[in-house]
Design an enzyme around this catalytic site. Sequence first.
Site, PDB file in Angstrom:
ATOM      1  N   ALA A  63      -2.603  -0.502   4.335  1.00 42.63           N
ATOM      2  CA  ALA A  63      -1.622  -1.354   4.388  1.00 42.63           C
ATOM      3  C   ALA A  63      -0.325  -0.965   4.747  1.00 42.63           C
ATOM      4  CB  ALA A  63      -1.872  -2.502   2.775  1.00 42.63           C
ATOM      5  N   GLY A  65       2.510  -2.908   6.407  1.00 48.68           N
ATOM      6  CA  GLY A  65       3.577  -4.465   6.210  1.00 48.68           C
ATOM      7  C   GLY A  65       4.060  -4.723   4.912  1.00 48.68           C
ATOM      8  N   GLU A 133       7.431 -11.535   8.328  1.00 52.90           N
ATOM      9  CA  GLU A 133       6.613 -11.547   9.891  1.00 52.90           C
ATOM     10  C   GLU A 133       5.869 -12.886   9.748  1.00 52.90           C
ATOM     11  OE1 GLU A 133       3.966  -9.427   7.107  1.00 52.90           O
ATOM     12  OE2 GLU A 133       4.510  -7.779   7.549  1.00 52.90           O
ATOM     13  N   ASP A 240     -20.262  -4.518   0.833  1.00 55.19           N
ATOM     14  CA  ASP A 240     -21.133  -4.772  -0.207  1.00 55.19           C
ATOM     15  C   ASP A 240     -21.255  -5.324  -1.186  1.00 55.19           C
ATOM     16  OD1 ASP A 240     -21.611  -2.540   1.352  1.00 55.19           O
ATOM     17  OD2 ASP A 240     -21.173  -1.255  -0.213  1.00 55.19           O
ATOM     18  N   HIS A 261      -6.079  -9.304  13.507  1.00 55.79           N
ATOM     19  CA  HIS A 261      -5.297  -8.550  14.039  1.00 55.79           C
ATOM     20  C   HIS A 261      -4.406  -8.473  15.563  1.00 55.79           C
ATOM     21  CE1 HIS A 261      -1.189  -6.846  13.766  1.00 55.79           C
ATOM     22  NE2 HIS A 261      -1.676  -7.554  12.124  1.00 55.79           N
ATOM     23  N   ARG A 307      -0.836 -16.106  13.298  1.00 55.29           N
ATOM     24  CA  ARG A 307      -2.029 -14.382  13.680  1.00 55.29           C
ATOM     25  C   ARG A 307      -3.121 -15.397  14.215  1.00 55.29           C
ATOM     26  NH1 ARG A 307      -2.531 -10.077   8.690  1.00 55.29           N
ATOM     27  NH2 ARG A 307      -0.465  -9.590   9.059  1.00 55.29           N
ATOM     28  N   HIS A 368      -9.731  -8.449  11.298  1.00 56.31           N
ATOM     29  CA  HIS A 368      -8.864  -7.522  10.037  1.00 56.31           C
ATOM     30  C   HIS A 368      -9.118  -7.790   8.679  1.00 56.31           C
ATOM     31  CE1 HIS A 368      -4.866  -5.757   8.657  1.00 56.31           C
ATOM     32  NE2 HIS A 368      -4.361  -6.996   8.438  1.00 56.31           N
ATOM     33  N   GLU A 392      -9.745  -8.500  -2.371  1.00 54.45           N
ATOM     34  CA  GLU A 392     -10.533  -9.118  -0.460  1.00 54.45           C
ATOM     35  C   GLU A 392     -11.931  -9.438  -1.151  1.00 54.45           C
ATOM     36  OE1 GLU A 392      -9.115  -7.061   2.650  1.00 54.45           O
ATOM     37  OE2 GLU A 392     -10.641  -8.311   3.954  1.00 54.45           O
ATOM     38  N   ARG A 403      -5.192 -17.052   5.868  1.00 51.73           N
ATOM     39  CA  ARG A 403      -4.389 -16.284   5.203  1.00 51.73           C
ATOM     40  C   ARG A 403      -3.012 -16.226   5.696  1.00 51.73           C
ATOM     41  NH1 ARG A 403      -3.349 -10.312   4.493  1.00 51.73           N
ATOM     42  NH2 ARG A 403      -3.895 -10.461   6.597  1.00 51.73           N
ATOM     43  N   SER A 408      -2.324 -11.020   1.047  1.00 52.36           N
ATOM     44  CA  SER A 408      -3.454 -10.577   0.165  1.00 52.36           C
ATOM     45  C   SER A 408      -3.331  -9.985  -0.654  1.00 52.36           C
ATOM     46  CB  SER A 408      -4.758  -9.890   1.596  1.00 52.36           C
ATOM     47  OG  SER A 408      -3.609  -8.715   2.430  1.00 52.36           O
ATOM     48  N   LEU A 409      -2.351  -8.294  -0.591  1.00 51.22           N
ATOM     49  CA  LEU A 409      -2.382  -7.159  -1.955  1.00 51.22           C
ATOM     50  C   LEU A 409      -1.725  -8.252  -2.595  1.00 51.22           C
ATOM     51  CD1 LEU A 409       0.050  -4.602   0.102  1.00 51.22           C
ATOM     52  CD2 LEU A 409      -2.316  -5.037  -0.589  1.00 51.22           C
TER      53      LEU A 409
HETATM   54  C1  LIG Z   1      -4.917  -1.844   8.496  1.00 50.75           C
HETATM   55  C2  LIG Z   1      -4.729  -2.587   7.308  1.00 50.75           C
HETATM   56  C3  LIG Z   1      -2.908  -3.134   7.322  1.00 50.75           C
HETATM   57  C4  LIG Z   1      -2.836  -4.003   6.218  1.00 50.75           C
HETATM   58  N1  LIG Z   1      -1.990  -4.551   6.336  1.00 50.75           N
HETATM   59  C5  LIG Z   1      -1.542  -5.342   5.169  1.00 50.75           C
HETATM   60  C6  LIG Z   1      -0.493  -5.705   4.348  1.00 50.75           C
HETATM   61  O1  LIG Z   1       0.227  -5.263   5.156  1.00 50.75           O
HETATM   62  N2  LIG Z   1      -0.096  -6.471   3.647  1.00 50.75           N
HETATM   63  C7  LIG Z   1      -1.436  -7.867   2.620  1.00 50.75           C
HETATM   64  O2  LIG Z   1      -1.423  -8.500   2.143  1.00 50.75           O
HETATM   65  N3  LIG Z   1      -2.323  -7.276   3.187  1.00 50.75           N
HETATM   66  C8  LIG Z   1      -2.354  -6.353   3.915  1.00 50.75           C
HETATM   67  N4  LIG Z   1      -3.821  -5.848   4.830  1.00 50.75           N
HETATM   68  C9  LIG Z   1      -5.032  -6.706   3.906  1.00 50.75           C
HETATM   69  C10 LIG Z   1      -5.464  -5.474   2.408  1.00 50.75           C
HETATM   70  O3  LIG Z   1      -4.658  -4.130   2.669  1.00 50.75           O
HETATM   71  C11 LIG Z   1      -6.625  -5.845   1.770  1.00 50.75           C
HETATM   72  O4  LIG Z   1      -6.799  -7.217   1.896  1.00 50.75           O
HETATM   73  C12 LIG Z   1      -6.132  -5.142   0.478  1.00 50.75           C
HETATM   74  O5  LIG Z   1      -6.300  -3.732   0.129  1.00 50.75           O
HETATM   75  C13 LIG Z   1      -7.541  -5.731  -0.154  1.00 50.75           C
HETATM   76  O6  LIG Z   1      -7.370  -4.519  -1.443  1.00 50.75           O
HETATM   77  P1  LIG Z   1      -9.468  -4.685  -2.538  1.00 50.75           P
HETATM   78  O7  LIG Z   1      -8.475  -3.648  -3.609  1.00 50.75           O
HETATM   79  O8  LIG Z   1      -9.363  -5.882  -2.957  1.00 50.75           O
HETATM   80  O9  LIG Z   1      -9.975  -3.926  -1.441  1.00 50.75           O
HETATM   81  P2  LIG Z   1      -9.965  -2.313  -1.046  1.00 50.75           P
HETATM   82  O10 LIG Z   1      -8.318  -2.003  -0.572  1.00 50.75           O
HETATM   83  O11 LIG Z   1     -10.713  -2.548   0.405  1.00 50.75           O
HETATM   84  O12 LIG Z   1     -10.593  -1.493  -1.528  1.00 50.75           O
HETATM   85  C14 LIG Z   1     -12.420  -1.799  -1.858  1.00 50.75           C
HETATM   86  C15 LIG Z   1     -12.705  -0.671  -2.330  1.00 50.75           C
HETATM   87  O13 LIG Z   1     -14.114  -0.750  -3.216  1.00 50.75           O
HETATM   88  C16 LIG Z   1     -14.724   0.264  -3.038  1.00 50.75           C
HETATM   89  N5  LIG Z   1     -16.683  -0.214  -2.323  1.00 50.75           N
HETATM   90  C17 LIG Z   1     -16.612  -1.152  -1.693  1.00 50.75           C
HETATM   91  N6  LIG Z   1     -17.858  -1.064  -1.167  1.00 50.75           N
HETATM   92  C18 LIG Z   1     -18.718  -0.387  -2.551  1.00 50.75           C
HETATM   93  C19 LIG Z   1     -19.827  -0.432  -3.202  1.00 50.75           C
HETATM   94  N7  LIG Z   1     -20.876  -0.506  -3.022  1.00 50.75           N
HETATM   95  N8  LIG Z   1     -19.784   0.627  -4.292  1.00 50.75           N
HETATM   96  C20 LIG Z   1     -18.841   1.216  -4.771  1.00 50.75           C
HETATM   97  N9  LIG Z   1     -17.642   0.906  -4.032  1.00 50.75           N
HETATM   98  C21 LIG Z   1     -17.404  -0.017  -2.858  1.00 50.75           C
HETATM   99  C22 LIG Z   1     -14.026   0.938  -1.643  1.00 50.75           C
HETATM  100  O14 LIG Z   1     -14.512   2.443  -1.048  1.00 50.75           O
HETATM  101  C23 LIG Z   1     -12.991   1.473  -1.845  1.00 50.75           C
HETATM  102  O15 LIG Z   1     -12.638   1.948  -2.994  1.00 50.75           O
HETATM  103  C24 LIG Z   1      -4.407  -5.057   5.793  1.00 50.75           C
HETATM  104  C25 LIG Z   1      -5.112  -4.455   5.695  1.00 50.75           C
HETATM  105  C26 LIG Z   1      -5.890  -3.304   6.651  1.00 50.75           C
HETATM  106  C27 LIG Z   1      -6.929  -2.819   6.868  1.00 50.75           C
END
Ligand SMILES: Cc1cc2nc3c(=O)[nH]c(=O)nc-3n(C[C@H](O)[C@H](O)[C@H](O)COP(=O)(O)OP(=O)(O)OC[C@H]3O[C@@H](n4cnc5c(N)ncnc54)[C@H](O)[C@@H]3O)c2cc1C
Length: 561
Positions: A63, A65, A133, A240, A261, A307, A368, A392, A403, A408-409
Amino acid sequence: MGAKRRAREPRRPMRATSGKLETDVLVVGSGIAGLSVALHAARFARVLVVTKREGHESNTNYAQGGIAAALGEDDRLELHERDTLTCGAGLCDPESVRVLVEEGTQEIAHLVSLGVRFDRDPEAPGTLALGREGGHSRRRIVHAKDRTGREVEARLLHLAQAHPKISILENHIMVDLILASKHVTKRKTAPKRDRVWGAYVLDRRTGRIRPCAARATVLATGGAGKAYLYTTNPDIATGDGLAAAYRAGAPVANLEFVQFHPTCLFHPEAKSFLISEAVRGEGATLLTTDGKPFMHRYHKLGDLAPRDIVARAIDSEMKKRGDKFVLLDLARLGKRLLEKRFPHITSRVLAFGYDVFHDPIPVVPAAHYVCGGVVTDLDGRTEIPGLYACGEVACTGVHGANRLASNSLLEALVFSRRAGRAVLNQLLAEGPGHPPRLPAWRTNGAVTPKEQVIFDHNWDALRRVLWDYMGIVRSDERLKRAATMVGVLRDQIERDYWRYRLDSDLVELRNIGLVANLMVACALRRKESRGLHYNIDHSRPLERYRSDTVLQRLPGRRDVR
Ligand SMILES: Cc1cc2nc3c(=O)[nH]c(=O)nc-3n(C[C@H](O)[C@H](O)[C@H](O)COP(=O)(O)OP(=O)(O)OC[C@H]3O[C@@H](n4cnc5c(N)ncnc54)[C@H](O)[C@@H]3O)c2cc1C
């Protein structure tokens, strides 16, 4: 004496006996949601985090931004709330949004207290610097240069690793959830209301699959961007948790709302490197390949339109002109600002051979963020007792049909705290105890495949189908084709799943297949255009479709087709 000493020792976060794992709270995923919920739950329970790659590998880590929160002097909670609701195009749950904006500001303070280093405003000592943003009416994006996610992830991971009541199992992938009715009790005596007792996890290095018994299981597995050929998401984003929850019978919703995105670097080796929207917040402009600005023709907010509008505008300009990309002019920000505020983006773009200080760079949209997910209440509970979801993978109602950037963070932080509290309440209500003994995984004569390449072909084909037929602009005909093609591929994948020895690739392929299926099914049901779902055969929003698209697998029934 021995007993006394044992009583004073903290209980180990997990027990491993005869190949079986056991804990109080199983958290699947180590992104911002998983680590946050683990840290909250570890105040009162033993926690085991399983994560399928290295601990930091997650969407969170990439992430750029930042995190939205109404902290500016000219800002108010109501304005953040209004912007979120406007962006969500009539489908947000107003209560969830209120919770998000109200509790979000405290979450930022909490992160700072944990040692996360956000950029400070040099002109107002003691306050955080706020970026802008798309879709936000005020500056409200808290950030750590252009690598906010990495800063947050590194800090939370460090705290979780150091916590005496948290164990982290890296390179372990959840294969499926363990249901009382399916795995623990005999069908005849199964209670009417099922519950989850943990999950089967596969050690990626040894190939061994073990049951992990837990009284509460939290899915924090992130998104499903890898369902598309081009995505900003890293390889872990294979949906998953979403697939496992659906298979277990939990309702999932709003999977037609996939956010693209607008600006990923167009370069054969860039693997969809994202150029944060924050650069447009600081004045970068989108141009056609002949150097003309075009966003003012699509929306009154121009380059800072939401977006979905920017992505569609780019798609339309590319199709109209037969171009493979549009341009993004960052040079106008000046070398100083680029290097100071966006050092990571600047250095990566330079490394790809583009002179970002003087020339516009080529960009294209890519998949995205999945706005829908496993349906939860305001405390992360799914419909199945013992199963929670946050981050997410969850559908809390915050995003509706689209969104708002950097929400999302924030959502992950707010709702993982609430999920942690709900887990506590569950454990307290149930009293002390252990999960039941779980059966070992049965391989049922699975064989090793002769050719791994057949899985790779299905993987590529699935992702191509979604990109071609369920992209930024959709039609009934394209969606029907997508449904047929995904259906054929899924049948094949399901057969492979039961026939061959499991490895993480096959687990992910099966999940991506199901998620693709669910996404198309949701899109086919929505005969209107709203937020991120744009169908040329139904180009307007319709009041009768102003509700969530919910899918649930009923016992004994085949999956949705
Ligand atoms: C390039 C990019 C830029 C972004 N910029 C922003 C931003 O600036 N601001 C913002 O709010 N959001 C942003 N987002 C979105 C935001 O990063 C995500 O929505 C958020 O980080 C999701 O967090 P999470 O903990 O739900 O999932 P994740 O951070 O994706 O973590 C998921 C975890 O689950 C694990 N996992 C998955 N499946 C399994 C399984 N079957 N068994 C065991 N482990 C598993 C993965 O390995 C990982 O550790 C961005 C996303 C991307 C890709």
